[in-house]
Design an enzyme around this catalytic site. Structure first.
Site, PDB file in Angstrom:
ATOM      1  CD  GLU A 265     -58.880  26.663  18.847  1.00  0.00           C
ATOM      2  OE1 GLU A 265     -58.502  27.274  17.825  1.00  0.00           O
ATOM      3  OE2 GLU A 265     -58.165  26.531  19.842  1.00  0.00           O
ATOM      4  N   PRO A 266     -64.113  25.456  15.732  1.00  0.00           N
ATOM      5  CG  PRO A 266     -66.272  24.543  15.677  1.00  0.00           C
ATOM      6  CD  PRO A 266     -64.992  24.554  16.494  1.00  0.00           C
ATOM      7  N   GLY A 267     -64.932  27.957  13.353  1.00  0.00           N
ATOM      8  CA  GLY A 267     -65.483  29.294  13.175  1.00  0.00           C
ATOM      9  C   GLY A 267     -66.327  29.313  11.919  1.00  0.00           C
ATOM     10  CB  CYS A 334     -64.514  57.448  -4.582  1.00  0.00           C
ATOM     11  SG  CYS A 334     -66.016  58.328  -4.209  1.00  0.00           S
ATOM     12  CG  ASP A 335     -59.971  52.163  -4.126  1.00  0.00           C
ATOM     13  OD1 ASP A 335     -59.494  52.211  -5.281  1.00  0.00           O
ATOM     14  OD2 ASP A 335     -59.378  51.644  -3.176  1.00  0.00           O
TER      15      ASP A 335
END
Ligand SMILES: *Cc1c(COP(=O)(O)O)cnc(C)c1O
Length: 392
Positions: A265-267, A334-335
């Site tokens: 199941e490679p992502g 703005c963080d």
């Protein structure tokens, strides 16, 4: 059109884009972007296929759930690994054959199971008795893999902490499934994403080998082994070639009983190198002798993978006149936590200059937010666009 994209220190990361083509792309689609090169998607798929012969590669959609990727993989014989109804919808609309899909979320609502079954998916994953119980009413149309957990503290994301049953509990789960009339066809595991080496895969395959042999002796004819994802790509730290990474895995797979269907199941491996982030300097300020360059993409956008995925991307300015100043690359919100990189040296950038992030196809745009109403990067499939830009 000979001017190369960047003065890359690592030639393996080089791509055949030049500055004019990238500028044309941004002129057309705006900024910020994540551009996806499906030629790279196909090349990665084929490289992993060569490294794991006899293993069906089910692309796990979550790192980059984009139609262009699904279509590219569908056209070259790829399989798919789905986890949510949204992912089911995406492959359905792309015309994927449901028999080429499995559903691997270990925890599902009944609606998730129904949606996948309605599409035509037959194989699901469970890791506990309650989840097994959810399949009693679907047992005529669904079969399951048991997900087994093998802890991997070395992986960037240790997925066995959250999911998977202990190997010791497999025999009891198989017996329970038989009493419930739910068909268990095999085992699966996921050793964790961006695994530094393949030792965990090998140990897990060896442990599953023993479990499968024992299960067969107990009258449970398991016929599938799913070895999950975790195949690594190169960010700033050099990574061994995929064929070398998979060599011990091939050896472990060769020791399995004959006739098993093998799945991976490679992502990340399929899509990370296919994605390039393009963002723009929208403001700058000299603060305490350090140049702060404010981008239109940041930690709440494409660069969220630096927090959630622990990824360490190669970032370069598109234009480099060779000068160097002490610099910070900051995100647009703005963080104050929204800083992409600090303590670095960059050319003295100007407003409008473009910043390129490499190997940013996986777990970037897919987990980005629109925090502060700052729109996340648009994902653009570049193949056709760049081909036409080169012809101009
Ligand atoms: C996320 C995920 C994958 C993909 O993992 P990578 O490390 O990106 O290859 C595969 N299977 C499952 C069940 C996942 O949750």
């Amino acid at each position: 059109m000979s001017e190369q994209l960047l003065d890359m220190t690592n030639p393996r990361l080089e791509a055949p884009y030049d500055r004019r083509a990238l500028e044309a792309l941004m002129g057309r689609f705006g900024s910020p972007l994540v551009m996806v090169d499906c030629d790279v998607v196909r090349a990665q798929f084929h490289a992993l296929q060569r490294a794991l012969p006899g293993v069906d590669l089910h692309y796990a959609l979550k790192p980059l759930p984009e139609r262009c990727v699904v279509t590219a993989l569908k056209d070259i014989g790829g399989f798919f690994d789905l986890a949510t109804t949204g992912e089911v919808e995406l492959v359905r609309r792309a015309g994927v054959d449901p028999r080429r899909c499995i559903h691997t979320h270990p925890i599902k609502r009944d609606g998730d199971i129904r949606d996948a079954i309605r599409f035509g998916v037959r194989t699901f994953v469970v890791d506990n008795p309650d989840e097994l119980g959810k399949f009693v009413r679907h047992r005529a149309r669904a079969e399951v893999l048991l997900r087994v957990s093998f802890r991997n503290p070395a992986a960037a994301a240790d997925l066995s902490r959250k999911f998977g049953c202990d190997p010791e509990s497999v025999p009891a789960m198989l017996d329970l499934a038989r009493r419930l009339g739910v068909k268990v066809v095999g085992l699966s595991f996921h050793v964790g994403s961006q695994s530094p080496d393949s030792q965990m895969h090998v140990q897990a395959i060896e442990a599953c080998n023993e479990l499968i042999v024992a299960a067969r002796e107990a009258g449970h004819p398991l016929s599938v082994l799913d070895i999950g994802g975790g195949f690594p790509v190169e960010y700033q730290t050099p990574q061994m070639p995929i064929d070398d990474f998979c060599a011990p895995i091939r050896t472990a797979l060769a020791a399995l009983p004959r006739g098993l269907r093998l799945i991976a199941e490679p992502g990340r491996f399929i899509v990370a190198p296919a994605g390039t982030s393009l963002s723009t300097v929208v403001g700058r300020a000299l603060r305490d002798g350090v140049w702060w360059f404010y981008l239109d993409d940041g930690l709440y956008g494409s660069y969220n993978g630096q927090m959630y995925d622990h990824a360490d991307y190669v970032i370069r300015p598109l234009r480099d006149d060779g000068s160097r100043v002490k610099a910070v690359l900051a995100g647009p919100t703005c963080d104050s936590i929204d800083v992409v990189r600090e303590g670095i040296e960059l050319p003295l950038l100007e407003i409008g200059d473009v910043i390129v992030g490499r190997t940013m196809g996986a777990y970037t745009s897919s987990s980005a937010t629109d925090f502060n109403f700052i729109r996340r990067a648009k994902v653009v499939a570049v193949n056709e666009f760049l081909a036409s830009a080169h012809d101009e």
